[in-house]
Design an enzyme around this catalytic site. Structure first.
Site, PDB file in Angstrom:
ATOM      1  N   LYS A 172       0.832  -1.203   0.000  1.00  0.00           N
ATOM      2  CA  LYS A 172       0.000   0.000   0.000  1.00  0.00           C
ATOM      3  C   LYS A 172       0.869   1.257   0.000  1.00  0.00           C
ATOM      4  CE  LYS A 172      -3.666   2.637   0.300  1.00  0.00           C
ATOM      5  NZ  LYS A 172      -4.641   2.616   1.415  1.00  0.00           N
ATOM      6  N   ALA A 173       1.974   1.250   0.722  1.00  0.00           N
ATOM      7  CA  ALA A 173       2.861   2.412   0.734  1.00  0.00           C
ATOM      8  C   ALA A 173       3.436   2.676  -0.652  1.00  0.00           C
ATOM      9  CB  ALA A 173       3.991   2.203   1.749  1.00  0.00           C
TER      10      ALA A 173
END
Length: 300
Positions: A172-173
């Site tokens: 997700k980052a």
């Protein structure tokens, strides 16, 4: 599996609850804000006073809060989820937090008898409300298989990105570093067009049918040219936080993130000037510098 919980009933969590109800689950929820509580009751959910109420008898609980510290409180506090969740149930960590925070949560849950599925989501307010989120799910394969019906109720795409806590947050980052850069480039292009006297509709027509067109760019430009800077379900605090997480991961791994760093500063400026705005409000900061605004039609 019949009963699912949701802690955090904001723009994203309310969408999770709505779609779980739509798929026939009994849904227990908790939130601190009275207006969210009322909306949850109105859709047919069973409201609890605390996370422990949500966990009682649940097969799984989604944790959709803002920060890692909030997630830890929801899970581990005396009135938290682990106080009441049954053995062999699961916590779905759908909030976006630091990968290390997810690993810490997983380590602390060892021996509890409750499984952790690290599964941040993408798709924003429309995806949450429409049940079409993308999930970046990390857990052992047999656990993901067991809880797949619950995940499918809220998602159109479930990606198995790893088996360990933190794997989902890491992916997700990376995603948010890209989306933040796409947003920021759109904001700058919008201000450039405004200063040059190009109409927003022309810019949207061209962008949306070009190789640069995508959901992120098109949606942002729509909001900008219609001057919708608040209440669209994409508060600037969330992307600002996500970019902070991406930058911290780059720092920890020794990876230079030049473009994400520039996006971080644009979002920092937007949040400082318009703390109640949504992502697109960053455009207003740039427009104020150049003295021009992009509207759908150019004023005569």
């Amino acid at each position: 599996m019949k009963t699912v919980g949701v802690v955090g009933l904001g723009d994203m969590g309310s969408g999770l609850a709505k779609n779980l109800l739509k798929h026939g689950f009994q849904v227990q929820g908790a939130d601190l804000l009275p207006q969210r509580q009322d909306a949850f009751r109105a859709m047919g959910g069973q409201l609890g006073d605390c996370p422990a109420d949500v966990g009682r008898g649940a097969d799984a609980v989604f944790v959709m809060v803002m920060t890692g510290e909030q997630a830890k409180t929801v899970i581990f506090a005396p009135d938290g989820l682990l106080a009441t969740l049954p053995q062999c149930s699961a916590i779905v960590l759908s909030a976006t937090i630091k990968p290390q925070e997810a690993r810490d949560i997983g380590a602390q849950m060892q021996g509890s008898g409750v499984h952790l599925i690290d599964s941040p989501v993408s798709g924003g307010f429309p995806g949450a409300q429409g049940g079409s989120l993308t999930l970046m799910a990390a857990a052992p394969p047999d656990i993901l298989d067991r809880f797949l019906p619950i995940l499918e109720a809220v998602s159109a795409n479930i990606h198995r990105v790893g088996e360990r806590p933190g794997d989902g947050q890491t992916v997700k980052a990376c995603l948010q570093s890209l989306i933040g850069a796409q947003f920021s480039a759109t904001f700058e292009a919008a201000a450039l067009a405004a200063k040059a006297g190009v109409s927003g509709q022309v810019l949207l027509d061209v962008f949306s049918t070009s190789s640069a067109g995508c959901g992120v760019v098109n949606n942002a430009l729509e909001k900008i040219i219609d001057r919708q800077f608040e209440g669209t379900g994409s508060h600037i605090n969330t992307m600002h936080k996500d970019l902070t997480i991406a930058m911290a991961l780059g720092e920890a791994l020794g990876v230079p993130l030049h473009t994400a760093g520039s996006a971080m500063q644009i979002f920092h400026a937007g949040k400082a000037k318009y703390p109640n705005g949504d992502n697109w409000v960053c455009t207003r900061v740039i427009e104020e510098i150049v003295g021009a605004e992009l509207h759908r039609e150019v004023a005569p």
